[in-house]
Design a protein around this motif. Structure first.
Motif, PDB file in Angstrom:
ATOM      1  N   GLY A 158       0.807  -1.219   0.000  1.00 59.84           N
ATOM      2  CA  GLY A 158       0.000   0.000   0.000  1.00 59.84           C
ATOM      3  C   GLY A 158       0.839   1.266   0.000  1.00 59.84           C
ATOM      4  O   GLY A 158       0.321   2.349  -0.257  1.00 59.84           O
ATOM      5  N   ASP A 159       2.144   1.149   0.295  1.00 53.83           N
ATOM      6  CA  ASP A 159       3.035   2.307   0.261  1.00 53.83           C
ATOM      7  C   ASP A 159       3.315   2.705  -1.179  1.00 53.83           C
ATOM      8  O   ASP A 159       3.291   1.871  -2.081  1.00 53.83           O
ATOM      9  CB  ASP A 159       4.386   2.002   0.927  1.00 53.83           C
ATOM     10  CG  ASP A 159       4.293   1.841   2.431  1.00 53.83           C
ATOM     11  OD1 ASP A 159       3.240   2.177   3.005  1.00 53.83           O
ATOM     12  OD2 ASP A 159       5.275   1.381   3.023  1.00 53.83           O
ATOM     13  N   ILE A 160       3.593   3.982  -1.390  1.00 57.35           N
ATOM     14  CA  ILE A 160       4.021   4.478  -2.700  1.00 57.35           C
ATOM     15  C   ILE A 160       5.515   4.775  -2.585  1.00 57.35           C
ATOM     16  O   ILE A 160       5.937   5.473  -1.661  1.00 57.35           O
ATOM     17  CB  ILE A 160       3.261   5.757  -3.096  1.00 57.35           C
ATOM     18  CG1 ILE A 160       1.769   5.500  -3.061  1.00 57.35           C
ATOM     19  CG2 ILE A 160       3.756   6.282  -4.427  1.00 57.35           C
ATOM     20  CD1 ILE A 160       1.077   5.286  -4.359  1.00 57.35           C
ATOM     21  N   LEU A 161       6.294   4.211  -3.495  1.00 56.72           N
ATOM     22  CA  LEU A 161       7.747   4.406  -3.486  1.00 56.72           C
ATOM     23  C   LEU A 161       8.144   5.418  -4.548  1.00 56.72           C
ATOM     24  O   LEU A 161       7.736   5.295  -5.700  1.00 56.72           O
ATOM     25  CB  LEU A 161       8.467   3.080  -3.764  1.00 56.72           C
ATOM     26  CG  LEU A 161       8.145   1.910  -2.846  1.00 56.72           C
ATOM     27  CD1 LEU A 161       8.903   0.674  -3.312  1.00 56.72           C
ATOM     28  CD2 LEU A 161       8.478   2.228  -1.407  1.00 56.72           C
ATOM     29  N   LEU A 162       8.943   6.399  -4.171  1.00 60.40           N
ATOM     30  CA  LEU A 162       9.546   7.326  -5.113  1.00 60.40           C
ATOM     31  C   LEU A 162      10.951   6.789  -5.370  1.00 60.40           C
ATOM     32  O   LEU A 162      11.761   6.701  -4.445  1.00 60.40           O
ATOM     33  CB  LEU A 162       9.598   8.739  -4.528  1.00 60.40           C
ATOM     34  CG  LEU A 162      10.183   9.821  -5.432  1.00 60.40           C
ATOM     35  CD1 LEU A 162       9.285  10.013  -6.649  1.00 60.40           C
ATOM     36  CD2 LEU A 162      10.326  11.113  -4.682  1.00 60.40           C
ATOM     37  N   MET A 163      11.224   6.380  -6.605  1.00 59.75           N
ATOM     38  CA  MET A 163      12.484   5.729  -6.938  1.00 59.75           C
ATOM     39  C   MET A 163      13.503   6.726  -7.491  1.00 59.75           C
ATOM     40  O   MET A 163      13.141   7.807  -7.946  1.00 59.75           O
ATOM     41  CB  MET A 163      12.255   4.619  -7.968  1.00 59.75           C
ATOM     42  CG  MET A 163      11.233   3.595  -7.550  1.00 59.75           C
ATOM     43  SD  MET A 163      11.702   2.706  -6.085  1.00 59.75           S
ATOM     44  CE  MET A 163      12.229   1.182  -6.789  1.00 59.75           C
ATOM     45  N   LYS A 164      14.786   6.341  -7.450  1.00 55.41           N
ATOM     46  CA  LYS A 164      15.848   7.179  -7.994  1.00 55.41           C
ATOM     47  C   LYS A 164      15.801   7.202  -9.517  1.00 55.41           C
ATOM     48  O   LYS A 164      16.059   8.228 -10.135  1.00 55.41           O
ATOM     49  CB  LYS A 164      17.214   6.653  -7.534  1.00 55.41           C
ATOM     50  CG  LYS A 164      17.450   6.808  -6.051  1.00 55.41           C
ATOM     51  CD  LYS A 164      18.783   6.229  -5.663  1.00 55.41           C
ATOM     52  CE  LYS A 164      18.994   6.287  -4.160  1.00 55.41           C
ATOM     53  NZ  LYS A 164      20.228   5.616  -3.756  1.00 55.41           N
ATOM     54  N   LYS A 165      15.489   6.047 -10.119  1.00 56.51           N
ATOM     55  CA  LYS A 165      15.434   5.941 -11.584  1.00 56.51           C
ATOM     56  C   LYS A 165      13.989   5.823 -12.043  1.00 56.51           C
ATOM     57  O   LYS A 165      13.171   5.170 -11.399  1.00 56.51           O
ATOM     58  CB  LYS A 165      16.219   4.718 -12.050  1.00 56.51           C
ATOM     59  CG  LYS A 165      17.699   4.814 -11.781  1.00 56.51           C
ATOM     60  CD  LYS A 165      18.424   3.607 -12.337  1.00 56.51           C
ATOM     61  CE  LYS A 165      19.915   3.700 -12.064  1.00 56.51           C
ATOM     62  NZ  LYS A 165      20.628   2.542 -12.573  1.00 56.51           N
ATOM     63  N   ALA A 166      13.693   6.417 -13.160  1.00 50.09           N
ATOM     64  CA  ALA A 166      12.335   6.381 -13.709  1.00 50.09           C
ATOM     65  C   ALA A 166      12.085   5.085 -14.478  1.00 50.09           C
ATOM     66  O   ALA A 166      13.001   4.481 -15.037  1.00 50.09           O
ATOM     67  CB  ALA A 166      12.122   7.573 -14.631  1.00 50.09           C
ATOM     68  N   HIS A 167      10.829   4.674 -14.509  1.00 51.08           N
ATOM     69  CA  HIS A 167      10.380   3.560 -15.345  1.00 51.08           C
ATOM     70  C   HIS A 167      10.456   4.037 -16.800  1.00 51.08           C
ATOM     71  O   HIS A 167      10.397   5.250 -17.046  1.00 51.08           O
ATOM     72  CB  HIS A 167       8.944   3.228 -14.935  1.00 51.08           C
ATOM     73  CG  HIS A 167       8.400   1.984 -15.531  1.00 51.08           C
ATOM     74  ND1 HIS A 167       7.393   1.987 -16.448  1.00 51.08           N
ATOM     75  CD2 HIS A 167       8.734   0.687 -15.338  1.00 51.08           C
ATOM     76  CE1 HIS A 167       7.113   0.738 -16.798  1.00 51.08           C
ATOM     77  NE2 HIS A 167       7.913  -0.064 -16.137  1.00 51.08           N
ATOM     78  N   PRO A 168      10.578   3.148 -17.766  1.00 51.36           N
ATOM     79  CA  PRO A 168      10.633   3.593 -19.170  1.00 51.36           C
ATOM     80  C   PRO A 168       9.457   4.478 -19.610  1.00 51.36           C
ATOM     81  O   PRO A 168       9.602   5.283 -20.529  1.00 51.36           O
ATOM     82  CB  PRO A 168      10.649   2.281 -19.954  1.00 51.36           C
ATOM     83  CG  PRO A 168      11.312   1.315 -19.044  1.00 51.36           C
ATOM     84  CD  PRO A 168      10.859   1.709 -17.652  1.00 51.36           C
ATOM     85  N   CYS A 169       8.316   4.381 -18.926  1.00 51.70           N
ATOM     86  CA  CYS A 169       7.173   5.240 -19.284  1.00 51.70           C
ATOM     87  C   CYS A 169       7.361   6.666 -18.767  1.00 51.70           C
ATOM     88  O   CYS A 169       6.623   7.557 -19.161  1.00 51.70           O
ATOM     89  CB  CYS A 169       5.867   4.649 -18.753  1.00 51.70           C
ATOM     90  SG  CYS A 169       5.671   4.789 -16.973  1.00 51.70           S
ATOM     91  N   GLY A 170       8.332   6.879 -17.877  1.00 51.66           N
ATOM     92  CA  GLY A 170       8.625   8.222 -17.383  1.00 51.66           C
ATOM     93  C   GLY A 170       8.245   8.468 -15.928  1.00 51.66           C
ATOM     94  O   GLY A 170       8.651   9.451 -15.337  1.00 51.66           O
ATOM     95  N   SER A 171       7.471   7.575 -15.329  1.00 56.72           N
ATOM     96  CA  SER A 171       7.033   7.742 -13.941  1.00 56.72           C
ATOM     97  C   SER A 171       8.102   7.242 -12.965  1.00 56.72           C
ATOM     98  O   SER A 171       8.796   6.271 -13.239  1.00 56.72           O
ATOM     99  CB  SER A 171       5.744   6.958 -13.715  1.00 56.72           C
ATOM    100  OG  SER A 171       5.359   7.021 -12.362  1.00 56.72           O
ATOM    101  N   LYS A 172       8.221   7.898 -11.806  1.00 57.14           N
ATOM    102  CA  LYS A 172       9.162   7.475 -10.773  1.00 57.14           C
ATOM    103  C   LYS A 172       8.447   6.916  -9.541  1.00 57.14           C
ATOM    104  O   LYS A 172       9.082   6.587  -8.563  1.00 57.14           O
ATOM    105  CB  LYS A 172      10.038   8.650 -10.332  1.00 57.14           C
ATOM    106  CG  LYS A 172      11.092   9.034 -11.325  1.00 57.14           C
ATOM    107  CD  LYS A 172      12.035  10.040 -10.723  1.00 57.14           C
ATOM    108  CE  LYS A 172      13.188  10.304 -11.667  1.00 57.14           C
ATOM    109  NZ  LYS A 172      14.209  11.143 -11.044  1.00 57.14           N
ATOM    110  N   THR A 173       7.120   6.811  -9.587  1.00 57.29           N
ATOM    111  CA  THR A 173       6.375   6.326  -8.429  1.00 57.29           C
ATOM    112  C   THR A 173       5.798   4.943  -8.683  1.00 57.29           C
ATOM    113  O   THR A 173       5.308   4.643  -9.774  1.00 57.29           O
ATOM    114  CB  THR A 173       5.248   7.304  -8.045  1.00 57.29           C
ATOM    115  OG1 THR A 173       4.403   7.510  -9.171  1.00 57.29           O
ATOM    116  CG2 THR A 173       5.805   8.627  -7.572  1.00 57.29           C
ATOM    117  N   PHE A 174       5.888   4.105  -7.653  1.00 61.90           N
ATOM    118  CA  PHE A 174       5.429   2.722  -7.728  1.00 61.90           C
ATOM    119  C   PHE A 174       4.631   2.386  -6.481  1.00 61.90           C
ATOM    120  O   PHE A 174       4.987   2.798  -5.377  1.00 61.90           O
ATOM    121  CB  PHE A 174       6.616   1.760  -7.840  1.00 61.90           C
ATOM    122  CG  PHE A 174       7.369   1.865  -9.137  1.00 61.90           C
ATOM    123  CD1 PHE A 174       7.087   1.013 -10.180  1.00 61.90           C
ATOM    124  CD2 PHE A 174       8.352   2.827  -9.305  1.00 61.90           C
ATOM    125  CE1 PHE A 174       7.787   1.105 -11.381  1.00 61.90           C
ATOM    126  CE2 PHE A 174       9.051   2.929 -10.497  1.00 61.90           C
ATOM    127  CZ  PHE A 174       8.760   2.067 -11.539  1.00 61.90           C
TER     128      PHE A 174
END
Length: 65
Positions: free
Chosen positions: A6-22
């Motif tokens: 349920g947590d949202i992670l802000l990552m250092k590297k972006a996903h290929p779609c451009g988003s950094k949140t998971f």
């Protein structure tokens, strides 16, 4: 590191779609995370995922603050 489903992670590297949140779907020895932009689900080993986390966003902390 305390990562819960349920947590949202802000990552250092972006996903290929451009988003950094998971969104965390499952935690344990492996993490199952979903990109919040395109919906792609990824299974990652715990160490690899924790290394790439910049910040953990929780709904509980946002409501309290």
């Amino acid at each position: 590191m305390d990562v819960r489903p349920g947590d949202i992670l802000l990552m250092k590297k972006a996903h290929p779609c451009g988003s950094k949140t998971f969104l965390v779907l499952r935690s344990g020895m492996d993490f199952k995370i979903r990109c919040t932009s395109c919906g792609h689900e990824i299974m990652l080993p715990r160490l690899r995922c924790e290394k790439n986390i910049k910040k953990i966003l929780r709904e509980d902390e946002e409501k309290e603050g």
